[in-house]
Design an enzyme around this catalytic site. Structure first.
Site, PDB file in Angstrom:
ATOM      1  N   ASP A 273     -27.055  27.614 -40.851  1.00 13.34           N
ATOM      2  CA  ASP A 273     -25.630  27.615 -41.133  1.00 13.34           C
ATOM      3  C   ASP A 273     -25.400  28.577 -42.303  1.00 13.34           C
ATOM      4  O   ASP A 273     -26.332  29.177 -42.850  1.00 13.34           O
ATOM      5  CB  ASP A 273     -25.166  26.179 -41.458  1.00 13.34           C
ATOM      6  CG  ASP A 273     -23.658  26.029 -41.305  1.00 13.34           C
ATOM      7  OD1 ASP A 273     -23.187  24.902 -41.190  1.00 13.34           O
ATOM      8  OD2 ASP A 273     -22.950  27.060 -41.295  1.00 13.34           O
ATOM      9  N   GLU A 470     -13.962  21.597 -43.254  1.00 11.17           N
ATOM     10  CA  GLU A 470     -15.220  21.291 -43.933  1.00 11.17           C
ATOM     11  C   GLU A 470     -15.031  20.428 -45.174  1.00 11.17           C
ATOM     12  O   GLU A 470     -14.175  19.534 -45.195  1.00 11.17           O
ATOM     13  CB  GLU A 470     -15.959  22.599 -44.238  1.00 11.17           C
ATOM     14  CG  GLU A 470     -16.261  23.400 -42.955  1.00 11.17           C
ATOM     15  CD  GLU A 470     -17.252  24.496 -43.186  1.00 11.17           C
ATOM     16  OE1 GLU A 470     -16.996  25.643 -42.806  1.00 11.17           O
ATOM     17  OE2 GLU A 470     -18.323  24.208 -43.761  1.00 11.17           O
TER      18      GLU A 470
HETATM   19  C1  GLC Z   1     -19.554  27.076 -41.620  1.00 10.33           C
HETATM   20  C2  GLC Z   1     -19.795  25.851 -40.768  1.00 10.33           C
HETATM   21  C3  GLC Z   1     -20.314  26.152 -39.398  1.00 10.33           C
HETATM   22  C4  GLC Z   1     -19.805  27.501 -38.926  1.00 10.33           C
HETATM   23  C5  GLC Z   1     -20.373  28.560 -39.849  1.00 10.33           C
HETATM   24  C6  GLC Z   1     -19.837  29.967 -39.508  1.00 10.33           C
HETATM   25  O1  GLC Z   1     -19.940  26.821 -42.934  1.00 10.33           O
HETATM   26  O2  GLC Z   1     -20.617  24.839 -41.338  1.00 10.33           O
HETATM   27  O3  GLC Z   1     -19.892  25.100 -38.529  1.00 10.33           O
HETATM   28  O4  GLC Z   1     -20.221  27.759 -37.592  1.00 10.33           O
HETATM   29  O5  GLC Z   1     -20.122  28.296 -41.217  1.00 10.33           O
HETATM   30  O6  GLC Z   1     -18.468  30.028 -39.761  1.00 10.33           O
END
Ligand code: GLC
Length: 584
Positions: A273, A470
């Site tokens: 991530d 988030e």
């Molecule tokens: C974010 C999220 C993830 C996402 C990634 C790219 O922090 O946790 O779900 O796909 O970054 O945006």
């Protein structure tokens, strides 16, 4: 033509041939995923980058489908200018439709799809999203989130299909829609089962927090959706930023290699991530220690949006020092190259622009409207107030979410956090009410309720949460309605007319004390651009069929509260009224 360039050969042979031709730097480049805002076409060529992403809100200017396709094609052409001409994988969070793109169809967020209990509908949505993503050239979607939400304090509650694994398990049908029968050429788009593992089970719903469970509990509660995704041939799996019993999953060799790759046989791409390497050992930024921990744990593609040059240098040092074995680098490259060959990227690297016209199409919006209607959960209906009869009626519509596309879409829409306002094309809930009420009705709207009086037959208050995403959406404290919403509802009630409360939110909120004063109550979740689907249920054009995908707490003192834990909620998991039966 070199053997890897021959589409007639089996993918495995093409991978072997290409791998044998690659330098260490080319292999490390393939494992590097940079953010488009932190790199350019020259970087893609010079550093042999394997992947580029758009994080939430990382959009080309102007933000329009054609501009996205032009951006994608520019980056692909840059990749083809490398000595071996290996195309990039471009990744995006099309988590409820191609939400970054103005004009795209935005579907209900996952919590609403969980309320539909309809895997077939969700598969159709996955296929529609694949067509819209394909219109911009992109071949990798960081979706679906298969997190099992155990506490609505979590800011990503709305990205979960529900609190029991049974819902994310069946809604992996989204993967079948997005990819088709397997990862392949357009309109197949590679799915990402995320976030492995336990993202929705952290203490107090703390995003990126610690999930403290025995291995048996972790396997029962949080693993089944990933097993279902594997059975469907999901092309990639994203690692969770959370920890398991205090150990960051991004550095967890047992969970990633021993369980996911060896025990379960996952052969696709394990992607980190966003900056997932940074905090493995609790420090900001990454050092050689974090890089080798993550790569040796089994991560294949590293989402390192800004500091990707540093990552490349550090990983090169780790390999040269013998602390990351070449076999691990080759395993990661095999997985990445296999997906690129399966997607036909070497044969068709550029956008198929015949899909551009499908972005935001009437057909997709009609599908989204169906999904919105199916996701509505009627939780109270005194005296059969709902469904409202079309025809000559005086209807008052209030609430700050009544005429606001941005609020009804929620996070991951045009920007990372989303925002109120007319941020993209669509139909607001108010516009849906006006259409459903018909030409003989009088529909008056005022967000605060000004102008309401006893001459109206009914008042509809569309209230709820401003968009978030988030950890910005974590709610450690009060979970009640905002004061302005409570004031609006009170003003409507003072007029002495029946009040229907429609809640636009990403989760259950603390409304038990206010509920007795409401004549009807509908959980609309985050419906997306097709707000008329809400009106379809309010006016009975579509029977109410939604059922709660999460338990609705009586009080925040009960949290976490989940089905089967012995507590008595306000509304249980699976609850919802079917208006056609006149229940109330
Ligand atoms: C974010 C999220 C993830 C996402 C990634 C790219 O922090 O946790 O779900 O796909 O970054 O945006």
């Amino acid at each position: 033509m070199m053997r890897y360039q021959d589409p007639a050969l089996p993918v495995a042979e093409r991978v072997d041939d290409l791998l044998a031709r690659m330098s260490l730097d080319e292999k490390i480049g393939q494992m590097t995923q940079a953010e488009r805002l932190e790199s350019d076409e020259a970087d893609v060529t010079a550093y042999r980058l394997g992947s580029v992403l758009s994080g939430g809100g990382s959009v080309p200017e102007p933000n329009a489908p054609k501009t996205w396709a032009d951006m994608y094609d520019g980056l692909q052409r840059a990749a083809l200018r490398t000595p071996l001409g290996i195309p990039i994988l471009y990744g995006v969070d099309a988590v409820h439709g191609h939400g970054n793109v103005v004009g795209a169809t935005v579907f209900p967020h996952n919590i609403g799809l969980g309320a539909t209990r309809d895997p077939g509908l969700v598969r159709e949505i996955g296929a529609a999203v694949a067509r819209e993503v394909t219109g911009t050239g992109i071949t990798w979607n960081f979706a679906p989130c298969l997190g099992v939400v155990r506490n609505p304090r979590w800011g990503r509650t709305y990205e979960s299909f529900g609190e029991l694994s049974e819902l994310p398990v069946v809604m992996t049908s989204y993967i079948a829609g997005l990819q088709g029968p397997r990862v392949g050429p357009p309109p197949s788009v590679m799915a990402t089962a995320k976030h492995y593992i336990g993202d929705g089970g952290t203490d107090d719903g703390d995003d990126q927090g610690d999930t403290r469970l025995s291995e048996a509990e972790l396997r029962v509660l949080h693993l089944p959706p990933f097993l279902a995704a594997l059975r469907l041939g999901v092309g990639s799996i994203m690692i969770s930023l959370s920890a398991w019993n205090g150990v960051k999953v991004h550095g967890h060799r047992y969970l990633i290699t021993d369980v996911l790759k060896n025990e379960l046989g996952f052969t696709g791409i394990v992607v980190s991530d966003w900056n997932g390497l940074d905090e493995i050992f609790g420090r900001d930024e990454f050092t050689g220690e974090e890089v080798r921990a993550a790569i040796n744990a089994g991560i294949d593609m590293v989402m390192v949006p800004e500091r990707w040059r540093q990552f490349i240098d550090v990983l090169r040092e780790e390999v040269k020092a013998g602390r990351v074995p070449m076999s691990r680098i080759d395993d990661a490259n095999r997985r990445i190259l296999t997906k690129k060959f399966e997607q036909g990227l070497f044969e068709h690297p550029l956008t198929d622009r015949s899909y551009l016209e499908l972005i935001g199409s009437d057909e997709h919006r009609a599908l989204a409207r169906r999904a919105v209607a199916a996701s509505q959960v009627v939780l109270k209906n005194e005296a059969g107030l709902l469904p409202l009869a079309p025809g000559a009626r005086r209807i008052f519509v209030a609430g700050r979410a009544a005429d606001d596309i941005g609020m009804q879409c929620g996070g991951w829409t045009i920007s990372w956090q989303g925002s109120p306002g007319a941020i993209t094309d669509g139909t607001t809930i108010l516009e849906g009410v006006r259409a459903a009420a018909g030409p003989d009705a009088t529909v008056v709207h005022d967000a605060g309720g000004a102008g309401i009086d006893s001459s109206f037959d009914v008042a509809i208050a569309v209230v709820g949460e401003e968009p978030y995403a988030e950890d910005e959406g974590d709610l450690p404290g009060d979970m009640g309605l905002e004061a302005c919403d409570l004031e609006t509802i009170a003003r409507l009630r003072e007029a002495g007319v029946p009040v229907v409360v429609v809640l636009v939110s990403g989760r259950p909120l603390d409304i038990a004390a206010e509920l007795p004063g409401w004549d009807a109550f509908v959980a609309a979740w985050l419906p997306g651009t097709e707000g008329d689907g809400v009106a379809d249920v309010l006016f009975g054009a579509v029977p109410a069929s939604g059922r709660l995908p999460v338990t609705w707490m009586r009080s925040t003192d009960q949290l976490p509260i989940n089905d089967g834990d012995g507590q008595v909620p306000l509304f249980p998991y699976g609850y919802g009224l079917s208006l056609d039966s006149g229940e109330s």
